[in-house]
Motif scaffolding. Sequence first.
Motif, PDB file in Angstrom:
ATOM      1  N   SER A 346       0.851  -1.196   0.000  1.00  0.00           N
ATOM      2  CA  SER A 346       0.000   0.000   0.000  1.00  0.00           C
ATOM      3  C   SER A 346       0.883   1.241   0.000  1.00  0.00           C
ATOM      4  O   SER A 346       2.102   1.144   0.158  1.00  0.00           O
ATOM      5  CB  SER A 346      -0.930   0.022   1.213  1.00  0.00           C
ATOM      6  N   LEU A 347       0.240   2.385  -0.204  1.00  0.00           N
ATOM      7  CA  LEU A 347       0.949   3.660  -0.146  1.00  0.00           C
ATOM      8  C   LEU A 347       0.394   4.460   1.025  1.00  0.00           C
ATOM      9  O   LEU A 347      -0.800   4.375   1.322  1.00  0.00           O
ATOM     10  CB  LEU A 347       0.739   4.440  -1.447  1.00  0.00           C
ATOM     11  N   GLY A 348       1.270   5.223   1.666  1.00  0.00           N
ATOM     12  CA  GLY A 348       0.837   6.058   2.791  1.00  0.00           C
ATOM     13  C   GLY A 348       1.495   7.417   2.709  1.00  0.00           C
ATOM     14  O   GLY A 348       2.599   7.556   2.183  1.00  0.00           O
ATOM     15  N   THR A 349       0.810   8.439   3.216  1.00  0.00           N
ATOM     16  CA  THR A 349       1.362   9.794   3.127  1.00  0.00           C
ATOM     17  C   THR A 349       2.050  10.210   4.425  1.00  0.00           C
ATOM     18  O   THR A 349       1.827   9.598   5.474  1.00  0.00           O
ATOM     19  CB  THR A 349       0.245  10.823   2.878  1.00  0.00           C
ATOM     20  N   ASP A 350       2.854  11.258   4.327  1.00  0.00           N
ATOM     21  CA  ASP A 350       3.501  11.775   5.536  1.00  0.00           C
ATOM     22  C   ASP A 350       2.505  12.525   6.421  1.00  0.00           C
ATOM     23  O   ASP A 350       2.862  13.008   7.496  1.00  0.00           O
ATOM     24  CB  ASP A 350       4.708  12.660   5.190  1.00  0.00           C
ATOM     25  N   THR A 351       1.245  12.621   5.979  1.00  0.00           N
ATOM     26  CA  THR A 351       0.216  13.184   6.862  1.00  0.00           C
ATOM     27  C   THR A 351      -0.538  12.057   7.571  1.00  0.00           C
ATOM     28  O   THR A 351      -1.554  12.285   8.218  1.00  0.00           O
ATOM     29  CB  THR A 351      -0.787  14.030   6.041  1.00  0.00           C
ATOM     30  N   GLY A 352      -0.054  10.837   7.401  1.00  0.00           N
ATOM     31  CA  GLY A 352      -0.627   9.718   8.154  1.00  0.00           C
ATOM     32  C   GLY A 352      -1.807   9.022   7.500  1.00  0.00           C
ATOM     33  O   GLY A 352      -2.551   8.304   8.168  1.00  0.00           O
ATOM     34  N   VAL A 353      -1.973   9.221   6.198  1.00  0.00           N
ATOM     35  CA  VAL A 353      -3.117   8.594   5.523  1.00  0.00           C
ATOM     36  C   VAL A 353      -2.653   7.376   4.723  1.00  0.00           C
ATOM     37  O   VAL A 353      -1.699   7.460   3.959  1.00  0.00           O
ATOM     38  CB  VAL A 353      -3.782   9.611   4.562  1.00  0.00           C
ATOM     39  N   VAL A 354      -3.325   6.233   4.930  1.00  0.00           N
ATOM     40  CA  VAL A 354      -3.084   5.074   4.064  1.00  0.00           C
ATOM     41  C   VAL A 354      -3.990   5.254   2.850  1.00  0.00           C
ATOM     42  O   VAL A 354      -5.206   5.316   2.981  1.00  0.00           O
ATOM     43  CB  VAL A 354      -3.398   3.748   4.785  1.00  0.00           C
ATOM     44  N   LEU A 355      -3.386   5.387   1.683  1.00  0.00           N
ATOM     45  CA  LEU A 355      -4.162   5.799   0.510  1.00  0.00           C
ATOM     46  C   LEU A 355      -5.125   4.733  -0.008  1.00  0.00           C
ATOM     47  O   LEU A 355      -5.989   5.025  -0.826  1.00  0.00           O
ATOM     48  CB  LEU A 355      -3.212   6.238  -0.609  1.00  0.00           C
ATOM     49  N   TYR A 356      -4.976   3.512   0.483  1.00  0.00           N
ATOM     50  CA  TYR A 356      -5.903   2.449   0.064  1.00  0.00           C
ATOM     51  C   TYR A 356      -6.943   2.149   1.136  1.00  0.00           C
ATOM     52  O   TYR A 356      -7.676   1.168   1.020  1.00  0.00           O
ATOM     53  CB  TYR A 356      -5.131   1.191  -0.332  1.00  0.00           C
ATOM     54  N   ALA A 357      -6.958   2.977   2.162  1.00  0.00           N
ATOM     55  CA  ALA A 357      -8.012   2.843   3.168  1.00  0.00           C
ATOM     56  C   ALA A 357      -9.036   3.928   2.876  1.00  0.00           C
ATOM     57  O   ALA A 357      -8.672   5.083   2.666  1.00  0.00           O
ATOM     58  CB  ALA A 357      -7.426   3.028   4.562  1.00  0.00           C
ATOM     59  N   PRO A 358     -10.318   3.569   2.853  1.00  0.00           N
ATOM     60  CA  PRO A 358     -11.333   4.576   2.587  1.00  0.00           C
ATOM     61  C   PRO A 358     -11.241   5.696   3.620  1.00  0.00           C
ATOM     62  O   PRO A 358     -10.880   5.455   4.774  1.00  0.00           O
ATOM     63  CB  PRO A 358     -12.641   3.805   2.748  1.00  0.00           C
ATOM     64  N   GLY A 359     -11.552   6.900   3.176  1.00  0.00           N
ATOM     65  CA  GLY A 359     -11.414   8.041   4.076  1.00  0.00           C
ATOM     66  C   GLY A 359     -12.672   8.326   4.865  1.00  0.00           C
ATOM     67  O   GLY A 359     -13.525   7.457   5.009  1.00  0.00           O
ATOM     68  N   LYS A 360     -12.736   9.560   5.349  1.00  0.00           N
ATOM     69  CA  LYS A 360     -13.856   9.894   6.235  1.00  0.00           C
ATOM     70  C   LYS A 360     -14.879  10.780   5.552  1.00  0.00           C
ATOM     71  O   LYS A 360     -15.930  11.070   6.101  1.00  0.00           O
ATOM     72  CB  LYS A 360     -13.309  10.607   7.477  1.00  0.00           C
ATOM     73  N   ASN A 361     -14.556  11.314   4.399  1.00  0.00           N
ATOM     74  CA  ASN A 361     -15.492  12.212   3.715  1.00  0.00           C
ATOM     75  C   ASN A 361     -15.360  12.019   2.199  1.00  0.00           C
ATOM     76  O   ASN A 361     -14.468  11.313   1.732  1.00  0.00           O
ATOM     77  CB  ASN A 361     -15.189  13.665   4.116  1.00  0.00           C
ATOM     78  N   PRO A 362     -16.251  12.621   1.440  1.00  0.00           N
ATOM     79  CA  PRO A 362     -16.224  12.416  -0.009  1.00  0.00           C
ATOM     80  C   PRO A 362     -14.868  12.725  -0.633  1.00  0.00           C
ATOM     81  O   PRO A 362     -14.418  12.030  -1.545  1.00  0.00           O
ATOM     82  CB  PRO A 362     -17.292  13.384  -0.527  1.00  0.00           C
ATOM     83  N   LYS A 363     -14.183  13.746  -0.095  1.00  0.00           N
ATOM     84  CA  LYS A 363     -12.913  14.134  -0.715  1.00  0.00           C
ATOM     85  C   LYS A 363     -11.839  13.062  -0.513  1.00  0.00           C
ATOM     86  O   LYS A 363     -11.159  12.651  -1.449  1.00  0.00           O
ATOM     87  CB  LYS A 363     -12.461  15.459  -0.087  1.00  0.00           C
ATOM     88  N   THR A 364     -11.700  12.597   0.727  1.00  0.00           N
ATOM     89  CA  THR A 364     -10.671  11.578   0.963  1.00  0.00           C
ATOM     90  C   THR A 364     -11.060  10.258   0.295  1.00  0.00           C
ATOM     91  O   THR A 364     -10.195   9.471  -0.092  1.00  0.00           O
ATOM     92  CB  THR A 364     -10.420  11.366   2.474  1.00  0.00           C
ATOM     93  N   ASN A 365     -12.368  10.045   0.151  1.00  0.00           N
ATOM     94  CA  ASN A 365     -12.774   8.828  -0.545  1.00  0.00           C
ATOM     95  C   ASN A 365     -12.521   8.903  -2.035  1.00  0.00           C
ATOM     96  O   ASN A 365     -12.236   7.898  -2.674  1.00  0.00           O
ATOM     97  CB  ASN A 365     -14.244   8.520  -0.275  1.00  0.00           C
ATOM     98  N   LEU A 366     -12.625  10.094  -2.576  1.00  0.00           N
ATOM     99  CA  LEU A 366     -12.310  10.237  -3.996  1.00  0.00           C
ATOM    100  C   LEU A 366     -10.814   9.955  -4.193  1.00  0.00           C
ATOM    101  O   LEU A 366     -10.397   9.338  -5.170  1.00  0.00           O
ATOM    102  CB  LEU A 366     -12.673  11.652  -4.476  1.00  0.00           C
TER     103      LEU A 366
END
Length: 729
Positions: A346-366
């Motif tokens: 998987s890929l992850g950002t330096d802001t702590g987000v795993v990019l293949y995990a669904p996010g919390k809002n429409p933007k992060t999910n997009l």
Amino acid sequence: MATLRFHALSELLSRAPKQVKLPSNKVTDYYADMVFNTDSMRKYLSKDSFAAVKAANAKGGTIDRKMADGIASGMKAWAIEKGATHYTHWFQPLTDGTAEKHDGFIDYGDDGSIIENFSGKLLAQQEPDASSFPSGGIRQTFEARGYTAWDTSSPAFIVGTTLCIPTVFISYTGEALDYKTPLLKALAAVDEAATAVCQYFDKNVTKVHTNMGWEQEYFLIDEALYQARPDLVLTGRTLMGHSSSKDQQLDDHYFGSIPERVGSFMVDLELEAHKLGMPIKTRHNEVAPSQFEVAPIYEEANLGNDHNQIMMDLMKRVSRRHKFRVLFHEKPFAGINGSGKHNNWSLGTDTGVVLYAPGKNPKTNLQFLTFVVNTLMAVYKNQDLLRASILTASNSHRLGANEAPPAIISAFLGTEVSAMLDKIVAEVPDHKMTPDEKTALKLGIGRIPEIILDNTDRNRTSPFAFTGNRFEFRAVGSSANAAVSTTVLSAAVATQLREFKAEVDGLIETGVKKDEAIFQVLKRLILACEPIRFNGDGYSEDWKVEAAKRGLTNITSVPESLSKYLEEPSKKVLVEGGIMGEKELEARVEVELEKFVYKIQIESRVLADLAINHIVPTAIKYQTKLIQNVQGLKELFPEEEYETLAGSRLELIKEISLRTAAIKSKRKEMIQARKDCNVMDDGFDKAYAYDQKVRPYLDDIRYHIDKLELIVDDEMWPLPKYRELLFNC
Ligand code: ADP
Ligand code: MG
């Protein structure tokens, strides 16, 4: 009586679990004790040296040579305090394993006396005379040297009394001679491409790292039995052996209680691994008898892969302490499950987000959908490259076998994510989106987190499966260096993300709004990569037919699969993508072809030897006994009675003659086939010839040997049988 086999079996009776004492009940008391990590660096390095290492890490480069002396002396002080007497540049040449050449810390001082020394020069770079490693013709022997240079992103560690410094291995002319160098390049490439795409969603992202969580499967075989099987010792798999009446039919081993002797081995292994800072977490019995698995918590991919390599080495060493041998071959036993190394990526950002995990809002999910779709597209376009990265002589026995991923690359998404992609296709119109359409789509996308949490469907038959917050590349072989598959996957995704970005930017330039541009491109990609999506049973025959209809490739031949490395789509990813030069790519293919040929050649030689020196003489000895018996019967009984009494033995005598004759003639033909292949110059020709002309004999000869195993007196059979090898823990 076959002495070695029975001696080995009686050894087994006296085995007892080896007690392992943990230094403390708390892992944290000894975790990473043997790693020169941030904590120890802070303690042993000057402020400037510490900053120099950190700076090198941040930009993924090497350290400033001026700083090297200071760092080396701190590292040496730490290592000596931990009992180290030697150091080595530890690297990953293009073989099945890692390499190390130990040098002592000793040197002559100015006055000629012996001092303990470890200079910055020796830390940063070394020139091991490693001219015997495969290089695919990159190094002619007269300029055979390569050099190793410290990879500061992976910390130094101590094994036994040796300080190990993870390094890259490069030729004098700058070409990579190892698995680590292209991996680092691919990780940098995907970092750059993914960070650029993340900018659409979050301006704070400045770095994207790749995660790797490997699951290592393996077999443990008692060392006495192992030693009585020359095929296991020399090839890592059994070249003969009739299946055991009972093996895995009852599923009674899988997740069963861990045998005590194996449990001790695992505790010992985990202790060593934890001291080396590997976050080992999971252990369990696997499906086949004597098969097990170990897995850590995922880490940054370069470090994670180093840890997998160190782990495989540790497993070899620790298993010996417990009188076991560990098998990493993908198919050590015919007819039962083989071993894989699931590569969770998987890929992850330096802001702590795993990019293949669904996010919390429409933007992060997009953002999530963007990465999922681009990964699918990368897999679709590069199915042949991905397969080339995992298909080896040994893994070719496993892929396509009934319990392992097929040689068709497809991706499993699960019904929920699939439905989400279909929704985008259905709801993104060809015209400019109305505000209502946009809102509806975004609302739908906002609902992903709940559905994924409920989503328990798991597909074990897929070679590349989405599993909630990552993709799991399951077709990777247990003996592989996972750097290869990670390099290819990361580089392919990097290339795809760059193309995606260019396309979206293009649309934005024409006046389309950012969100809408992303939706439009995603829709196009989802439609384009549709054939790669498959949620059904990958083991079924129907899938082969369906996959062919979809235009997916199904390649089981290793040389053919390797040839795909040199085709345009692969070059686009690897050469244009800056991961390796054309010459390096060709050299790698050459090395892989050579390895393939050697592996088959060795198997063929071992089988020929065992057939003639172990099996045929045993069968003939038994046949002689039968003949004597029959002659006795003939003397004792009148003709008619004799014929009834001796009938079945006469059949056996005949069968033994026919089978030994078949073995002998096939062996002869196989040797001739090898000779014919060996004179070939071209790497591909030779590999194809070995695959098509030599390899089939391995099965042909085995067939007769396995039949003999069923009829020859058990007391005389020289090699431990499957039932003995598999039920000894
Ligand atoms: P299984 O697939 O058998 O259910 P686990 O849940 O134990 O296995 O996970 C397998 C591996 O996947 C572990 O190493 C785990 O840390 C790793 N993993 C979990 N999440 C991620 C992720 N986002 N990226 C990479 N690896 C991950
Ligand atoms: Mg898994």
